[in-house]
Design a protein around this motif. Sequence first.
Motif, PDB file in Angstrom:
ATOM      1  N   GLN A 393       2.299  -1.578  -3.171  1.00 46.33           N
ATOM      2  CA  GLN A 393       2.623  -0.863  -4.407  1.00 46.33           C
ATOM      3  C   GLN A 393       1.687  -1.195  -5.555  1.00 46.33           C
ATOM      4  O   GLN A 393       1.656  -0.477  -6.552  1.00 46.33           O
ATOM      5  CB  GLN A 393       4.070  -1.169  -4.806  1.00 46.33           C
ATOM      6  N   LEU A 394       0.921  -2.269  -5.434  1.00 48.39           N
ATOM      7  CA  LEU A 394      -0.052  -2.609  -6.468  1.00 48.39           C
ATOM      8  C   LEU A 394      -1.419  -2.003  -6.182  1.00 48.39           C
ATOM      9  O   LEU A 394      -2.365  -2.237  -6.922  1.00 48.39           O
ATOM     10  CB  LEU A 394      -0.172  -4.128  -6.599  1.00 48.39           C
ATOM     11  N   GLY A 395      -1.501  -1.224  -5.095  1.00 45.53           N
ATOM     12  CA  GLY A 395      -2.774  -0.610  -4.741  1.00 45.53           C
ATOM     13  C   GLY A 395      -3.689  -1.514  -3.941  1.00 45.53           C
ATOM     14  O   GLY A 395      -4.866  -1.174  -3.736  1.00 45.53           O
ATOM     15  N   THR A 396      -3.173  -2.647  -3.476  1.00 42.55           N
ATOM     16  CA  THR A 396      -3.967  -3.538  -2.633  1.00 42.55           C
ATOM     17  C   THR A 396      -4.046  -2.961  -1.224  1.00 42.55           C
ATOM     18  O   THR A 396      -3.043  -2.547  -0.652  1.00 42.55           O
ATOM     19  CB  THR A 396      -3.344  -4.948  -2.590  1.00 42.55           C
ATOM     20  N   LEU A 397      -5.244  -2.941  -0.688  1.00 39.58           N
ATOM     21  CA  LEU A 397      -5.500  -2.355   0.632  1.00 39.58           C
ATOM     22  C   LEU A 397      -5.609  -3.464   1.685  1.00 39.58           C
ATOM     23  O   LEU A 397      -6.257  -4.491   1.461  1.00 39.58           O
ATOM     24  CB  LEU A 397      -6.800  -1.552   0.598  1.00 39.58           C
ATOM     25  N   TYR A 398      -4.964  -3.244   2.829  1.00 41.11           N
ATOM     26  CA  TYR A 398      -5.039  -4.178   3.958  1.00 41.11           C
ATOM     27  C   TYR A 398      -5.681  -3.437   5.131  1.00 41.11           C
ATOM     28  O   TYR A 398      -5.272  -2.317   5.463  1.00 41.11           O
ATOM     29  CB  TYR A 398      -3.645  -4.677   4.329  1.00 41.11           C
ATOM     30  N   VAL A 399      -6.679  -4.059   5.748  1.00 43.44           N
ATOM     31  CA  VAL A 399      -7.480  -3.400   6.778  1.00 43.44           C
ATOM     32  C   VAL A 399      -7.481  -4.232   8.060  1.00 43.44           C
ATOM     33  O   VAL A 399      -7.784  -5.435   8.021  1.00 43.44           O
ATOM     34  CB  VAL A 399      -8.937  -3.192   6.306  1.00 43.44           C
ATOM     35  N   ALA A 400      -7.135  -3.600   9.169  1.00 46.80           N
ATOM     36  CA  ALA A 400      -7.300  -4.225  10.494  1.00 46.80           C
ATOM     37  C   ALA A 400      -8.710  -3.902  10.972  1.00 46.80           C
ATOM     38  O   ALA A 400      -9.069  -2.741  11.125  1.00 46.80           O
ATOM     39  CB  ALA A 400      -6.267  -3.691  11.479  1.00 46.80           C
ATOM     40  N   GLU A 401      -9.518  -4.951  11.192  1.00 40.73           N
ATOM     41  CA  GLU A 401     -10.903  -4.780  11.607  1.00 40.73           C
ATOM     42  C   GLU A 401     -11.045  -5.159  13.078  1.00 40.73           C
ATOM     43  O   GLU A 401     -10.987  -6.340  13.427  1.00 40.73           O
ATOM     44  CB  GLU A 401     -11.838  -5.629  10.757  1.00 40.73           C
ATOM     45  N   GLU A 402     -11.248  -4.152  13.907  1.00 39.24           N
ATOM     46  CA  GLU A 402     -11.441  -4.407  15.335  1.00 39.24           C
ATOM     47  C   GLU A 402     -12.681  -5.246  15.588  1.00 39.24           C
ATOM     48  O   GLU A 402     -12.700  -6.120  16.453  1.00 39.24           O
ATOM     49  CB  GLU A 402     -11.566  -3.086  16.076  1.00 39.24           C
ATOM     50  N   GLY A 403     -13.737  -4.994  14.823  1.00 37.18           N
ATOM     51  CA  GLY A 403     -15.016  -5.634  15.092  1.00 37.18           C
ATOM     52  C   GLY A 403     -14.997  -7.139  14.972  1.00 37.18           C
ATOM     53  O   GLY A 403     -15.703  -7.833  15.704  1.00 37.18           O
ATOM     54  N   HIS A 404     -14.198  -7.682  14.035  1.00 39.85           N
ATOM     55  CA  HIS A 404     -14.151  -9.128  13.839  1.00 39.85           C
ATOM     56  C   HIS A 404     -12.767  -9.698  14.112  1.00 39.85           C
ATOM     57  O   HIS A 404     -12.497 -10.840  13.760  1.00 39.85           O
ATOM     58  CB  HIS A 404     -14.620  -9.486  12.423  1.00 39.85           C
ATOM     59  N   HIS A 405     -11.914  -8.884  14.737  1.00 37.04           N
ATOM     60  CA  HIS A 405     -10.602  -9.366  15.186  1.00 37.04           C
ATOM     61  C   HIS A 405      -9.855 -10.063  14.041  1.00 37.04           C
ATOM     62  O   HIS A 405      -9.403 -11.197  14.176  1.00 37.04           O
ATOM     63  CB  HIS A 405     -10.768 -10.309  16.384  1.00 37.04           C
ATOM     64  N   ARG A 406      -9.725  -9.339  12.930  1.00 31.76           N
ATOM     65  CA  ARG A 406      -9.122  -9.928  11.742  1.00 31.76           C
ATOM     66  C   ARG A 406      -8.440  -8.863  10.903  1.00 31.76           C
ATOM     67  O   ARG A 406      -8.638  -7.655  11.111  1.00 31.76           O
ATOM     68  CB  ARG A 406     -10.194 -10.630  10.902  1.00 31.76           C
ATOM     69  N   VAL A 407      -7.628  -9.325   9.957  1.00 28.20           N
ATOM     70  CA  VAL A 407      -7.043  -8.455   8.938  1.00 28.20           C
ATOM     71  C   VAL A 407      -7.556  -8.928   7.584  1.00 28.20           C
ATOM     72  O   VAL A 407      -7.470 -10.119   7.261  1.00 28.20           O
ATOM     73  CB  VAL A 407      -5.501  -8.506   8.967  1.00 28.20           C
ATOM     74  N   THR A 408      -8.104  -8.012   6.802  1.00 28.88           N
ATOM     75  CA  THR A 408      -8.635  -8.360   5.489  1.00 28.88           C
ATOM     76  C   THR A 408      -7.838  -7.668   4.392  1.00 28.88           C
ATOM     77  O   THR A 408      -7.181  -6.648   4.617  1.00 28.88           O
ATOM     78  CB  THR A 408     -10.120  -7.965   5.357  1.00 28.88           C
ATOM     79  N   ARG A 409      -7.926  -8.242   3.207  1.00 29.73           N
ATOM     80  CA  ARG A 409      -7.180  -7.754   2.048  1.00 29.73           C
ATOM     81  C   ARG A 409      -8.148  -7.424   0.924  1.00 29.73           C
ATOM     82  O   ARG A 409      -9.013  -8.239   0.578  1.00 29.73           O
ATOM     83  CB  ARG A 409      -6.202  -8.842   1.606  1.00 29.73           C
ATOM     84  N   TRP A 410      -8.018  -6.225   0.365  1.00 26.32           N
ATOM     85  CA  TRP A 410      -8.860  -5.777  -0.730  1.00 26.32           C
ATOM     86  C   TRP A 410      -7.972  -5.490  -1.941  1.00 26.32           C
ATOM     87  O   TRP A 410      -7.262  -4.487  -1.980  1.00 26.32           O
ATOM     88  CB  TRP A 410      -9.620  -4.506  -0.356  1.00 26.32           C
ATOM     89  N   VAL A 411      -7.965  -6.393  -2.907  1.00 23.87           N
ATOM     90  CA  VAL A 411      -7.213  -6.165  -4.148  1.00 23.87           C
ATOM     91  C   VAL A 411      -7.812  -4.956  -4.867  1.00 23.87           C
ATOM     92  O   VAL A 411      -9.017  -4.702  -4.785  1.00 23.87           O
ATOM     93  CB  VAL A 411      -7.265  -7.420  -5.049  1.00 23.87           C
ATOM     94  N   LYS A 412      -6.972  -4.195  -5.543  1.00 23.18           N
ATOM     95  CA  LYS A 412      -7.428  -2.969  -6.205  1.00 23.18           C
ATOM     96  C   LYS A 412      -8.635  -3.235  -7.088  1.00 23.18           C
ATOM     97  O   LYS A 412      -8.634  -4.168  -7.908  1.00 23.18           O
ATOM     98  CB  LYS A 412      -6.277  -2.372  -7.030  1.00 23.18           C
ATOM     99  N   GLU A 413      -9.682  -2.426  -6.903  1.00 21.68           N
ATOM    100  CA  GLU A 413     -10.947  -2.471  -7.628  1.00 21.68           C
ATOM    101  C   GLU A 413     -11.782  -3.714  -7.311  1.00 21.68           C
ATOM    102  O   GLU A 413     -12.811  -3.951  -7.939  1.00 21.68           O
ATOM    103  CB  GLU A 413     -10.715  -2.373  -9.144  1.00 21.68           C
ATOM    104  N   ALA A 414     -11.368  -4.506  -6.341  1.00 20.63           N
ATOM    105  CA  ALA A 414     -12.165  -5.663  -5.926  1.00 20.63           C
ATOM    106  C   ALA A 414     -13.383  -5.190  -5.133  1.00 20.63           C
ATOM    107  O   ALA A 414     -13.362  -4.132  -4.500  1.00 20.63           O
ATOM    108  CB  ALA A 414     -11.332  -6.615  -5.081  1.00 20.63           C
ATOM    109  N   THR A 415     -14.442  -5.975  -5.140  1.00 19.01           N
ATOM    110  CA  THR A 415     -15.661  -5.640  -4.400  1.00 19.01           C
ATOM    111  C   THR A 415     -15.812  -6.500  -3.145  1.00 19.01           C
ATOM    112  O   THR A 415     -16.740  -6.285  -2.369  1.00 19.01           O
ATOM    113  CB  THR A 415     -16.898  -5.830  -5.285  1.00 19.01           C
TER     114      THR A 415
END
Length: 463
Positions: A393-415
Amino acid sequence: MFSSRSRHSNYHQTNRSYYGIILLLAELGRSSHLPPITLAIIILNVLIYFDIFPLFDLSSDLQSVCVSTYTVLDQGDYMRILLAPFFHGDDMHLYYNMASFLYKGQQLETLFGSQYFALLLTMLTLLSSLMLVLLGQLASSLLDNPEYLFTCAVGFSAVIFALKVIATHYTPAYGSNTFLGFIPISAKYIVWVELVVIQLITPNVSFLGHLAGILVGLLKNPSIHEIDFEASASSFCLISAPLRSAIIHSHARWIPTGVTVAGGYGRGGSNNQLWGAHGLYVDKNKNVYIADFANSRIIEWKHGSKIGQVVAGESVGTVVAGGNGKGSRLDQLNSPRFLFVDRDYSVYVGDRDNQLVMKCPKSAKSDILVTGGQGLGSDPIQTACVNGIVVDQLGTLYVAEEGHHRVTRWVKEATESIVIAGGIGIGEQANQLTIPCGLSFDKDGNIYVIDYGNYRVQRFDID
């Protein structure tokens, strides 16, 4: 593959050395994950190299087992088709082939399962040798050079080239986006570059043998792989899910050890198993719904249950992004696999082959690049084969990355991203993931991840 082009040459194994064997043992010792079929094939090749099987008594005279157009079509020695791949010219030939095979086996046996990987190897072994025979006939006819009929080869490298093509197809991040660490090149073309470079560096290797392996790998025959993963995924890759009610603080952390909440009993069609799960949804009662595409079903796991229940499900799609051909422009997509709709009805699209996530706001005239777009890689500014997305709800994006077998988190407007699960190599431990695919949250902010390669769903509890 080692090769000889003389009809009458004595093609002997060089004096046995142990240096390559020692290097191979070191590679095995460093590996935390040794799939059984992969390990068995390596052991078999080593035993044959040391002439453990007196039944054959052929390893000192490779001319007796090498495969060529002449030996198969003219002499009718069909056993060479099966035997030749398992014999090697010297210890370093054996080491380079088996070290390469070890890595490919770790990827593909985990993905396909041991039974189907064994079938795959059997088919690739036979087809690669047969392809070499056909290429020898074709090259001799087109180039008017009978020497190609007598190009006689041994070694497992044709099978390895085929496996590399398959690994790059099913797990694109298996390949690299650079050659020799600094020459930018798409992963799917590296196998062709390697074909040429290896031939230039080591002229006595079999160019036709390596080419045969590549061509067999490119067949992508569903009867070989048993499952057509891409076709199946088109039917069951997403369960649409409303945004979870939990508001997660931007500095939240998750316990790195996961808990299996569905599956975990190997690949299969029983109600306590999964096979090719690609999407999931967690309801307010923490019940988990899974798109189990290889079993052609939607299955529900009640909270705390050890067995699932098959339920009905369907989806209807509408084009809201792309539609301008395959490409890398902001108005194009390239193999989108997962999407998420937030409470404002903005659509987030995981663009797998462009290594990015696009945001398509409702009624907007242009799309927005949210993450990635910096090529395939493991840096915090990059993504590697997006295989699942969810937005809080805060616009934070969570991504499942097959290539590196991980889940990453991208806070809104983060680089840059933060790794919140996995990312420590392929494996089946509680803190590891193997091809994560699909994400969801429960009402408490715990994150659920489909651990595709381990046939399970892992829950990572918020700390």
